[in-house]
Design a protein around this motif. Structure first.
Motif, mmCIF file in Angstrom:
data_model
loop_
_atom_site.group_PDB
_atom_site.id
_atom_site.type_symbol
_atom_site.label_atom_id
_atom_site.label_comp_id
_atom_site.label_asym_id
_atom_site.label_seq_id
_atom_site.Cartn_x
_atom_site.Cartn_y
_atom_site.Cartn_z
ATOM 1 N N LYS A 72 0.914 -1.113 0.044
ATOM 2 C CA LYS A 72 -0.180 0.102 -0.151
ATOM 3 C C LYS A 72 0.886 1.198 -0.065
ATOM 4 O O LYS A 72 2.088 1.307 0.217
ATOM 5 C CB LYS A 72 -0.945 0.043 1.180
ATOM 6 C CG LYS A 72 -1.851 -1.061 1.294
ATOM 7 C CD LYS A 72 -2.886 -0.841 0.255
ATOM 8 C CE LYS A 72 -4.154 -1.935 0.443
ATOM 9 N NZ LYS A 72 -3.944 -3.327 0.337
ATOM 10 N N ALA A 73 0.267 2.426 -0.329
ATOM 11 C CA ALA A 73 0.975 3.676 -0.267
ATOM 12 C C ALA A 73 1.509 4.181 1.159
ATOM 13 O O ALA A 73 0.709 3.750 2.105
ATOM 14 C CB ALA A 73 0.042 4.791 -0.620
ATOM 15 N N TYR A 74 2.456 4.973 1.398
ATOM 16 C CA TYR A 74 2.915 5.352 2.431
ATOM 17 C C TYR A 74 3.767 6.591 2.482
ATOM 18 O O TYR A 74 3.976 6.981 1.284
ATOM 19 C CB TYR A 74 3.834 4.075 3.259
ATOM 20 C CG TYR A 74 5.247 3.971 2.508
ATOM 21 C CD1 TYR A 74 6.269 4.494 2.736
ATOM 22 C CD2 TYR A 74 5.332 2.913 1.337
ATOM 23 C CE1 TYR A 74 7.635 4.471 1.897
ATOM 24 C CE2 TYR A 74 6.397 2.799 0.657
ATOM 25 C CZ TYR A 74 7.423 3.704 1.063
ATOM 26 O OH TYR A 74 8.813 3.281 0.453
ATOM 27 N N VAL A 114 -0.664 2.992 11.922
ATOM 28 C CA VAL A 114 -0.240 1.857 11.035
ATOM 29 C C VAL A 114 1.025 2.629 10.516
ATOM 30 O O VAL A 114 1.081 3.425 9.883
ATOM 31 C CB VAL A 114 -0.969 1.320 10.032
ATOM 32 C CG1 VAL A 114 -0.432 0.401 9.252
ATOM 33 C CG2 VAL A 114 -2.423 0.871 10.433
ATOM 34 N N SER A 115 2.249 1.900 11.018
ATOM 35 C CA SER A 115 3.573 2.313 10.539
ATOM 36 C C SER A 115 4.584 1.292 10.571
ATOM 37 O O SER A 115 4.554 0.301 11.264
ATOM 38 C CB SER A 115 4.108 3.680 11.406
ATOM 39 O OG SER A 115 4.398 3.369 12.786
ATOM 40 N N GLU A 147 12.006 8.312 11.807
ATOM 41 C CA GLU A 147 12.734 7.833 10.627
ATOM 42 C C GLU A 147 11.907 6.424 10.521
ATOM 43 O O GLU A 147 11.878 5.530 10.935
ATOM 44 C CB GLU A 147 14.296 7.238 10.957
ATOM 45 C CG GLU A 147 14.751 6.548 9.654
ATOM 46 C CD GLU A 147 16.372 5.955 10.264
ATOM 47 O OE1 GLU A 147 16.658 4.752 9.521
ATOM 48 O OE2 GLU A 147 16.982 6.765 11.087
ATOM 49 N N GLY A 148 11.357 6.329 9.638
ATOM 50 C CA GLY A 148 10.175 5.356 9.135
ATOM 51 C C GLY A 148 9.166 5.799 8.236
ATOM 52 O O GLY A 148 9.412 6.669 7.562
ATOM 53 N N ASN A 149 7.938 4.793 8.253
ATOM 54 C CA ASN A 149 6.899 4.900 7.459
ATOM 55 C C ASN A 149 5.730 5.094 8.045
ATOM 56 O O ASN A 149 5.434 4.315 8.944
ATOM 57 C CB ASN A 149 7.087 4.151 6.345
ATOM 58 C CG ASN A 149 8.326 3.651 5.509
ATOM 59 O OD1 ASN A 149 9.077 4.642 5.153
ATOM 60 N ND2 ASN A 149 8.692 2.566 5.135
ATOM 61 N N ILE A 150 4.684 6.042 7.738
ATOM 62 C CA ILE A 150 3.283 6.151 8.150
ATOM 63 C C ILE A 150 2.328 5.754 7.072
ATOM 64 O O ILE A 150 2.264 6.598 6.134
ATOM 65 C CB ILE A 150 2.855 7.479 8.644
ATOM 66 C CG1 ILE A 150 3.825 7.640 9.878
ATOM 67 C CG2 ILE A 150 1.650 7.378 9.387
ATOM 68 C CD1 ILE A 150 3.710 8.984 10.530
ATOM 69 N N SER A 151 1.291 4.777 7.226
ATOM 70 C CA SER A 151 0.445 4.569 6.355
ATOM 71 C C SER A 151 -0.889 5.067 6.771
ATOM 72 O O SER A 151 -1.604 5.627 5.877
ATOM 73 C CB SER A 151 0.040 2.943 6.237
ATOM 74 O OG SER A 151 1.541 2.415 6.026
ATOM 75 N N GLU A 152 -1.241 5.280 8.128
ATOM 76 C CA GLU A 152 -2.473 5.609 8.585
ATOM 77 C C GLU A 152 -2.572 6.058 9.920
ATOM 78 O O GLU A 152 -1.889 5.529 10.872
ATOM 79 C CB GLU A 152 -3.730 4.608 8.405
ATOM 80 C CG GLU A 152 -5.036 4.956 8.182
ATOM 81 C CD GLU A 152 -6.036 4.085 7.308
ATOM 82 O OE1 GLU A 152 -7.022 4.209 7.519
ATOM 83 O OE2 GLU A 152 -5.367 3.347 6.302
ATOM 84 N N VAL A 153 -3.467 6.926 10.213
ATOM 85 C CA VAL A 153 -3.253 7.475 11.451
ATOM 86 C C VAL A 153 -4.993 7.910 11.721
ATOM 87 O O VAL A 153 -5.785 8.732 10.902
ATOM 88 C CB VAL A 153 -2.873 8.904 11.987
ATOM 89 C CG1 VAL A 153 -2.973 9.436 13.197
ATOM 90 C CG2 VAL A 153 -1.265 8.637 11.881
ATOM 91 N N ILE A 154 -5.396 7.366 12.984
ATOM 92 C CA ILE A 154 -6.957 7.734 13.100
ATOM 93 C C ILE A 154 -7.238 7.896 14.449
ATOM 94 O O ILE A 154 -6.392 7.473 15.408
ATOM 95 C CB ILE A 154 -7.751 6.245 12.903
ATOM 96 C CG1 ILE A 154 -7.698 5.843 11.580
ATOM 97 C CG2 ILE A 154 -9.398 6.461 13.263
ATOM 98 C CD1 ILE A 154 -8.405 4.284 11.320
ATOM 99 N N VAL A 155 -7.639 9.033 14.736
ATOM 100 C CA VAL A 155 -8.180 9.633 16.121
ATOM 101 C C VAL A 155 -9.684 9.714 16.386
ATOM 102 O O VAL A 155 -10.155 10.571 15.450
ATOM 103 C CB VAL A 155 -7.411 11.210 16.298
ATOM 104 C CG1 VAL A 155 -7.565 11.533 17.802
ATOM 105 C CG2 VAL A 155 -6.137 10.918 15.985
#
Length: 240
Positions: A71-73, A100-101, A208-216
């Motif tokens: 998936k995209a990130y 998700v990361s 340093e890394g990747n984030i795919s999704e954040v939900i609050v």
């Protein structure tokens, strides 16, 4: 003729009330195509809690595939990449945050909020490379961390704050972990909406890394609601 597909009614973030931030790497991202540099990331919750980074030198990169479950990130360099919310944080007393990361280094934050005398919250890896969460009301801090090092693992993490307690849930391909912390003296009326929130940064630390999704969500979700949102994320990203 056609076949109509139905998704489960209670297995989608927008099915539950008080959704205030929803950042998805596959939606609402404004970026320069040649460089992949991201200048803005739109909030999909409908509350306009967008994040942005106007300075080119601090812009993370958007990749359309090759991330978790292909998936995209959004990738962060660990030096100076981050986003700041355009408006103040929408979080009040109680909340539930999903992310998700993949985090590649110690002391790397996913989401943060910091006011010197009015509270702090943080999710990410601590100095020991354990996944950690902190909710601090300036005198008393509620703190959790995993029992194993989680550096470099694709994961789902959940922070729930309800009154004087926080709960952490962490899932990757090898681990299913939960931790909690509470303190009777904690000021549970403290709010976290008097400053902007950041993504990929907390104070002087950068991801340093990747984030795919954040939900609050701006409330403490029930166990069944958490299970449903977690189910949506795992169906999409195939974490475990």
């Amino acid at each position: 003729a056609f076949t109509k597909c139905f998704r489960p009614v209670s297995n989608y973030p927008s099915d539950f009330s008080d959704l205030v931030v929803w950042l998805r790497a596959d939606s609402g991202v404004t970026f320069d195509i040649p460089t992949k540099q991201v200048s803005a990331w739109a909030d999909g919750s409908g509350n306009s809690n967008d994040v942005a980074q106007p300075k080119k030198g601090y812009q993370p990169l958007r990749n359309g595939y090759g991330g978790i479950n292909d998936k995209a990130y959004i990738s962060f360099d660990g030096t100076d990449d981050y986003f700041t919310s355009n408006a103040f944080s929408p979080i009040t007393e109680n909340f539930t945050i999903f992310e998700v990361s993949k985090i590649n280094n110690s002391a790397d934050p996913i989401i943060g909020y910091s006011r010197t005398t009015e509270g702090k919250l943080w999710m990410g890896l601590n100095l020991g490379k354990y996944y950690a969460t902190v909710v601090d009301e300036s005198e008393i801090a509620l703190v959790t961390h995993t029992s194993v090092v989680t550096t470099g693992n694709n994961h789902i993490a959940i922070l729930k704050k309800h009154n004087k307690q926080i709960d952490l849930e962490y899932y990757d391909s090898a681990n299913s972990l939960s931790e909690t912390d509470n303190n009777a003296g904690f000021n549970h009326n403290l709010t976290f909406n008097n400053a902007a929130f950041t993504v990929g940064q907390y104070e002087t630390f950068h991801l340093e890394g990747n984030i795919s999704e954040v939900i609050v969500y701006n409330r403490a979700l029930s166990s069944s609601e958490i299970a449903d949102v977690k189910g949506y994320l795992n169906l999409k990203y195939k974490i475990y």
